[in-house]
Design a protein around this motif. Structure first.
Motif, PDB file in Angstrom:
ATOM      1  N   ILE A   1       0.842  -1.194   0.000  1.00 33.77           N
ATOM      2  CA  ILE A   1       0.000   0.000   0.000  1.00 33.77           C
ATOM      3  C   ILE A   1       0.881   1.251   0.000  1.00 33.77           C
ATOM      4  CG2 ILE A   1      -1.850   1.250   1.131  1.00 33.77           C
ATOM      5  CD1 ILE A   1      -2.692  -1.518   0.193  1.00 33.77           C
ATOM      6  N   ALA A   2       0.667   2.107  -0.973  1.00 29.97           N
ATOM      7  CA  ALA A   2       1.389   3.375  -1.022  1.00 29.97           C
ATOM      8  C   ALA A   2       0.758   4.366  -0.043  1.00 29.97           C
ATOM      9  CB  ALA A   2       1.369   3.946  -2.435  1.00 29.97           C
ATOM     10  N   VAL A   3       1.587   4.924   0.828  1.00 27.94           N
ATOM     11  CA  VAL A   3       1.163   5.954   1.776  1.00 27.94           C
ATOM     12  C   VAL A   3       2.213   7.052   1.776  1.00 27.94           C
ATOM     13  CG1 VAL A   3      -0.169   4.409   3.269  1.00 27.94           C
ATOM     14  CG2 VAL A   3       2.279   4.735   3.690  1.00 27.94           C
ATOM     15  N   ASP A   4       1.825   8.235   2.215  1.00 33.21           N
ATOM     16  CA  ASP A   4       2.795   9.330   2.228  1.00 33.21           C
ATOM     17  C   ASP A   4       3.802   9.185   3.353  1.00 33.21           C
ATOM     18  OD1 ASP A   4       0.733   9.902   4.108  1.00 33.21           O
ATOM     19  OD2 ASP A   4       1.307  12.015   4.116  1.00 33.21           O
ATOM     20  N   SER A   5       3.449   8.424   4.397  1.00 31.28           N
ATOM     21  CA  SER A   5       4.357   8.156   5.514  1.00 31.28           C
ATOM     22  C   SER A   5       3.897   6.884   6.203  1.00 31.28           C
ATOM     23  CB  SER A   5       4.372   9.316   6.507  1.00 31.28           C
ATOM     24  OG  SER A   5       5.051   8.953   7.703  1.00 31.28           O
ATOM     25  N   ALA A   6       4.829   6.032   6.555  1.00 28.18           N
ATOM     26  CA  ALA A   6       4.483   4.783   7.236  1.00 28.18           C
ATOM     27  C   ALA A   6       4.188   4.991   8.716  1.00 28.18           C
ATOM     28  CB  ALA A   6       5.620   3.774   7.071  1.00 28.18           C
ATOM     29  N   THR A   7       4.309   6.226   9.192  1.00 30.09           N
ATOM     30  CA  THR A   7       4.073   6.506  10.608  1.00 30.09           C
ATOM     31  C   THR A   7       3.040   7.613  10.810  1.00 30.09           C
ATOM     32  OG1 THR A   7       5.934   8.080  10.666  1.00 30.09           O
ATOM     33  CG2 THR A   7       6.397   5.791  11.272  1.00 30.09           C
ATOM     34  N   ASP A   8       2.216   7.872   9.791  1.00 37.47           N
ATOM     35  CA  ASP A   8       1.280   8.987   9.883  1.00 37.47           C
ATOM     36  C   ASP A   8      -0.146   8.503   9.613  1.00 37.47           C
ATOM     37  OD1 ASP A   8       0.285  11.603  10.144  1.00 37.47           O
ATOM     38  OD2 ASP A   8       1.979  12.473   9.071  1.00 37.47           O
ATOM     39  N   PHE A   9      -1.035   9.451   9.349  1.00 36.61           N
ATOM     40  CA  PHE A   9      -2.453   9.165   9.228  1.00 36.61           C
ATOM     41  C   PHE A   9      -2.759   8.080   8.199  1.00 36.61           C
ATOM     42  CE2 PHE A   9      -6.367   9.901   6.826  1.00 36.61           C
ATOM     43  CZ  PHE A   9      -7.318   9.722   7.824  1.00 36.61           C
ATOM     44  N   GLY A  10      -2.084   8.130   7.044  1.00 38.65           N
ATOM     45  CA  GLY A  10      -2.363   7.165   5.988  1.00 38.65           C
ATOM     46  C   GLY A  10      -2.150   5.734   6.429  1.00 38.65           C
ATOM     47  N   ALA A  11      -1.084   5.505   7.170  1.00 42.15           N
ATOM     48  CA  ALA A  11      -0.797   4.156   7.659  1.00 42.15           C
ATOM     49  C   ALA A  11      -1.838   3.727   8.682  1.00 42.15           C
ATOM     50  CB  ALA A  11       0.599   4.107   8.260  1.00 42.15           C
ATOM     51  N   LEU A  12      -2.222   4.643   9.578  1.00 38.12           N
ATOM     52  CA  LEU A  12      -3.228   4.320  10.589  1.00 38.12           C
ATOM     53  C   LEU A  12      -4.568   3.996   9.930  1.00 38.12           C
ATOM     54  CD1 LEU A  12      -3.951   4.237  13.652  1.00 38.12           C
ATOM     55  CD2 LEU A  12      -4.618   6.649  13.426  1.00 38.12           C
ATOM     56  N   ALA A  13      -4.982   4.812   8.959  1.00 35.30           N
ATOM     57  CA  ALA A  13      -6.251   4.583   8.279  1.00 35.30           C
ATOM     58  C   ALA A  13      -6.230   3.278   7.491  1.00 35.30           C
ATOM     59  CB  ALA A  13      -6.569   5.756   7.352  1.00 35.30           C
ATOM     60  N   THR A  14      -5.103   2.991   6.842  1.00 38.25           N
ATOM     61  CA  THR A  14      -5.001   1.754   6.067  1.00 38.25           C
ATOM     62  C   THR A  14      -5.117   0.530   6.954  1.00 38.25           C
ATOM     63  OG1 THR A  14      -3.625   2.805   4.365  1.00 38.25           O
ATOM     64  CG2 THR A  14      -3.502   0.404   4.548  1.00 38.25           C
ATOM     65  N   ARG A  15      -4.399   0.530   8.055  1.00 38.25           N
ATOM     66  CA  ARG A  15      -4.481  -0.613   8.975  1.00 38.25           C
ATOM     67  C   ARG A  15      -5.909  -0.799   9.480  1.00 38.25           C
ATOM     68  NH1 ARG A  15       0.605   1.548  11.218  1.00 38.25           N
ATOM     69  NH2 ARG A  15       2.342   0.209  10.561  1.00 38.25           N
ATOM     70  N   SER A  16      -6.578   0.303   9.773  1.00 42.63           N
ATOM     71  CA  SER A  16      -7.948   0.209  10.260  1.00 42.63           C
ATOM     72  C   SER A  16      -8.867  -0.364   9.194  1.00 42.63           C
ATOM     73  CB  SER A  16      -8.447   1.595  10.695  1.00 42.63           C
ATOM     74  OG  SER A  16      -9.779   1.531  11.146  1.00 42.63           O
ATOM     75  N   MET A  17      -8.711   0.070   7.935  1.00 42.25           N
ATOM     76  CA  MET A  17      -9.544  -0.443   6.858  1.00 42.25           C
ATOM     77  C   MET A  17      -9.318  -1.935   6.638  1.00 42.25           C
ATOM     78  SD  MET A  17      -9.710   2.496   3.886  1.00 42.25           S
ATOM     79  CE  MET A  17      -8.079   3.202   4.071  1.00 42.25           C
ATOM     80  N   ILE A  18      -8.045  -2.354   6.679  1.00 45.14           N
ATOM     81  CA  ILE A  18      -7.720  -3.777   6.501  1.00 45.14           C
ATOM     82  C   ILE A  18      -8.352  -4.602   7.619  1.00 45.14           C
ATOM     83  CG2 ILE A  18      -5.852  -5.470   6.505  1.00 45.14           C
ATOM     84  CD1 ILE A  18      -5.868  -3.928   3.944  1.00 45.14           C
TER      85      ILE A  18
END
Length: 321
Positions: A142-159
């Motif tokens: 999954i491409a995110v702008d940062s592995a430690t920011d909002f995108g990563a948190l939202a992705t993990r939650s969606m998964i």
């Protein structure tokens, strides 16, 4: 990373449920301002649209404040500039602020910027992608702008909401404008995009939405805020109270989406068609510790924070629920 007229002070006090910084008369006493110039970091033009509009229409000036807007590339740059004193108030994601606070950085939140809504933050794939179900890949890239920011948190939650294992996600770090290329090359199976990038990807590449973040633990989720250092807040309480008042009024005006959409071509550099199509979230009019605590608690639950963070302690006392 993530577009105002002055209302009477009494209306703001009704929203916040607290007494104002300018006395019971409701009109600002500009002589009490510790300073009249503020350097404010800004980022995502959609998240920060109300602030930009308020600067442009003179709302801050009428309160006796002159704001110099400093464009920040990402949340980490904003935090670095805040720590170095290059900005007085920084804009960043709540995830970035809470990560810094948990590491010992003394911060005081000065306003919430943006809360997500349906399709404001989405996972997208390109036509022909075999990734058609969120739980179909055991280790999706999954491409995110940062592995430690909002995108990563939202992705993990969606998964997790889809029944997958969020610990198996492999993050591919890209800026938002680099994400389409990562999808085209096969470097990423999907990309967590914010507006206006997701709308542009759909317009230009025929990208499709694989999943919307506005589900489960991240439904109507706080995304970004403004904050100062604790020391600056202590020394400039009246100035920052005036800043919060104007910001709250600006956020209230932005509840009319037409106001934001009309400003997006100017503040976000998008065309009129894209401005009309982008999904817009919510612009909170005041700080709410209960709402923001959701972010810190999800960060703790997913291992991004080792200990629970007390978010209300980061709010000005008058704004603590």
């Amino acid at each position: 990373m993530r577009g105002v007229a002055i209302m009477v002070v009494a209306a703001l006090l009704l929203v916040t449920g607290c007494s104002g910084p300018f006395g019971s008369g409701g009109s600002p006493d500009q002589s009490r301002l510790e300073r009249t110039d503020l350097r404010v970091g800004v980022g995502n033009p959609i998240d920060t649209a109300p602030l930009r509009i308020a600067v442009a229409d003179g709302s801050f000036t009428r309160m006796g404040l002159h704001l110099e807007l400093v464009e920040e590339q990402n949340s980490q740059n904003a935090l670095d500039d805040l720590a170095a004193g290059r900005v007085d108030v920084a804009f960043a994601t709540d995830v970035a602020f809470f990560t810094a606070a948990a590491a010992g950085t003394a911060l005081q939140l000065q306003g919430e910027a943006y809360t997500s809504a349906p399709y404001t933050d989405v996972l997208v794939t390109l036509p022909g992608s075999g990734y058609t179900d969120l739980s179909s890949k055991k280790s999706p890239r999954i491409a995110v702008d940062s592995a430690t920011d909002f995108g990563a948190l939202a992705t993990r939650s969606m998964i997790a909401t889809a029944g997958g294992d969020p610990t198996k996600v492999k993050f591919v770090t890209r800026t938002f404008d680099q994400m389409p290329a990562a999808l085209q090359s096969g470097a990423a199976d999907a990309a967590l995009m914010i507006e206006p990038y997701s709308t542009k990807a759909q317009q230009e590449l025929g990208a499709r939405v694989l999943a919307d973040s506005s589900r489960g633990a991240t439904m109507d989720f706080p995304v970004s805020s403004y904050a100062s250092t604790g020391l600056f807040a202590q020394a400039n309480a009246h100035t920052l109270a005036a800043f919060r008042q104007v910001l709250g009024d600006a956020q209230q005006r932005a509840s009319d989406q037409s106001v934001v959409r009309a400003a997006l071509p100017r503040v976000a550099g998008v065309d009129d068609t894209t401005a009309a199509l982008v999904a817009l979230g919510v612009y909170p009019t005041s700080l709410n510790g209960v709402r923001l605590q959701r972010v810190a608690d999800l960060m703790h639950d997913t291992g991004m924070l080792s200990q629970r963070l007390d978010v209300p302690s980061l709010l000005p006392k008058a704004d603590t629920p």
